[in-house]
Motif scaffolding. Structure first.
Motif, PDB file in Angstrom:
ATOM      1  N   GLY A  25      13.289 -37.082  22.028  1.00 36.16           N
ATOM      2  CA  GLY A  25      13.069 -36.803  20.609  1.00 36.16           C
ATOM      3  C   GLY A  25      12.817 -35.355  20.244  1.00 36.16           C
ATOM      4  O   GLY A  25      13.006 -34.962  19.097  1.00 36.16           O
ATOM      5  N   ILE A  26      12.381 -34.560  21.215  1.00 34.17           N
ATOM      6  CA  ILE A  26      12.067 -33.159  20.912  1.00 34.17           C
ATOM      7  C   ILE A  26      12.924 -32.208  21.751  1.00 34.17           C
ATOM      8  O   ILE A  26      13.616 -31.344  21.212  1.00 34.17           O
ATOM      9  N   ALA A  27      12.873 -32.375  23.073  1.00 33.29           N
ATOM     10  CA  ALA A  27      13.539 -31.415  23.950  1.00 33.29           C
ATOM     11  C   ALA A  27      15.062 -31.451  23.815  1.00 33.29           C
ATOM     12  O   ALA A  27      15.698 -30.392  23.738  1.00 33.29           O
ATOM     13  N   MET A  28      15.647 -32.643  23.777  1.00 34.02           N
ATOM     14  CA  MET A  28      17.103 -32.730  23.659  1.00 34.02           C
ATOM     15  C   MET A  28      17.606 -32.167  22.322  1.00 34.02           C
ATOM     16  O   MET A  28      18.578 -31.408  22.313  1.00 34.02           O
ATOM     17  N   PRO A  29      16.982 -32.512  21.204  1.00 31.45           N
ATOM     18  CA  PRO A  29      17.425 -31.877  19.949  1.00 31.45           C
ATOM     19  C   PRO A  29      17.270 -30.349  19.971  1.00 31.45           C
ATOM     20  O   PRO A  29      18.134 -29.637  19.445  1.00 31.45           O
ATOM     21  N   LEU A  30      16.188 -29.856  20.575  1.00 30.36           N
ATOM     22  CA  LEU A  30      16.029 -28.407  20.682  1.00 30.36           C
ATOM     23  C   LEU A  30      17.168 -27.785  21.480  1.00 30.36           C
ATOM     24  O   LEU A  30      17.685 -26.727  21.133  1.00 30.36           O
ATOM     25  N   LYS A  31      17.569 -28.462  22.539  1.00 26.30           N
ATOM     26  CA  LYS A  31      18.643 -27.945  23.384  1.00 26.30           C
ATOM     27  C   LYS A  31      19.968 -27.913  22.631  1.00 26.30           C
ATOM     28  O   LYS A  31      20.667 -26.898  22.645  1.00 26.30           O
ATOM     29  N   MET A  33      20.671 -28.625  19.226  1.00 23.43           N
ATOM     30  CA  MET A  33      20.753 -28.156  17.847  1.00 23.43           C
ATOM     31  C   MET A  33      20.344 -26.687  17.705  1.00 23.43           C
ATOM     32  O   MET A  33      20.821 -25.998  16.808  1.00 23.43           O
ATOM     33  N   PHE A  34      19.459 -26.236  18.596  1.00 21.32           N
ATOM     34  CA  PHE A  34      18.950 -24.864  18.475  1.00 21.32           C
ATOM     35  C   PHE A  34      19.226 -24.017  19.716  1.00 21.32           C
ATOM     36  O   PHE A  34      18.640 -22.951  19.880  1.00 21.32           O
ATOM     37  N   ASP A  35      20.089 -24.518  20.597  1.00 17.61           N
ATOM     38  CA  ASP A  35      20.491 -23.794  21.796  1.00 17.61           C
ATOM     39  C   ASP A  35      19.283 -23.291  22.589  1.00 17.61           C
ATOM     40  O   ASP A  35      19.181 -22.114  22.932  1.00 17.61           O
ATOM     41  N   SER A  36      18.345 -24.214  22.845  1.00 18.14           N
ATOM     42  CA  SER A  36      17.133 -23.875  23.581  1.00 18.14           C
ATOM     43  C   SER A  36      16.980 -24.821  24.780  1.00 18.14           C
ATOM     44  O   SER A  36      16.214 -25.782  24.738  1.00 18.14           O
TER      45      SER A  36
END
Length: 96
Positions: A25-31, A33-36
């Motif tokens: 819910g947090i880490a995958m979207p950050l990766k 959607m925000f290239d993190s």
């Protein structure tokens, strides 16, 4: 002793479930959607460790409480489903 093992299993189960939810819910979207990708690297490592501990905890519970193979399989399957360990814990509590 059985109660303390049961409490230990509950905590491991909850931590594993929370780490999975944070990863999804947090880490995958950050990766994506925000290239993190750093978030996945850190959270993934923590989740991997907790998953391994969860599998050991299942083995301990299976021996101590004489779980049948269907319950062992269900406990392992629960780790692959979001909220799965929470549902498993609820079912174990009802059947205790």
């Amino acid at each position: 002793m059985k109660q303390s093992v049961r409490t230990w299993f509950r905590w491991i189960s909850y931590l594993e479930a929370i780490s999975f939810l944070v990863l999804l819910g947090i880490a995958m979207p950050l990766k994506y959607m925000f290239d993190s990708p750093e978030a996945v690297a850190v959270t993934g490592g923590i989740h991997g460790f907790l998953f391994s501990v969860y599998l050991v905890a299942i083995a301990v519970m299976a021996v101590l409480f004489k779980w049948k193979m269907i319950r062992i399989a269900g406990a392992i399957l629960a780790a692959f489903l979001p909220f799965g360990p929470f549902v498993l814990e609820r079912r174990l509590k009802v059947n205790a």
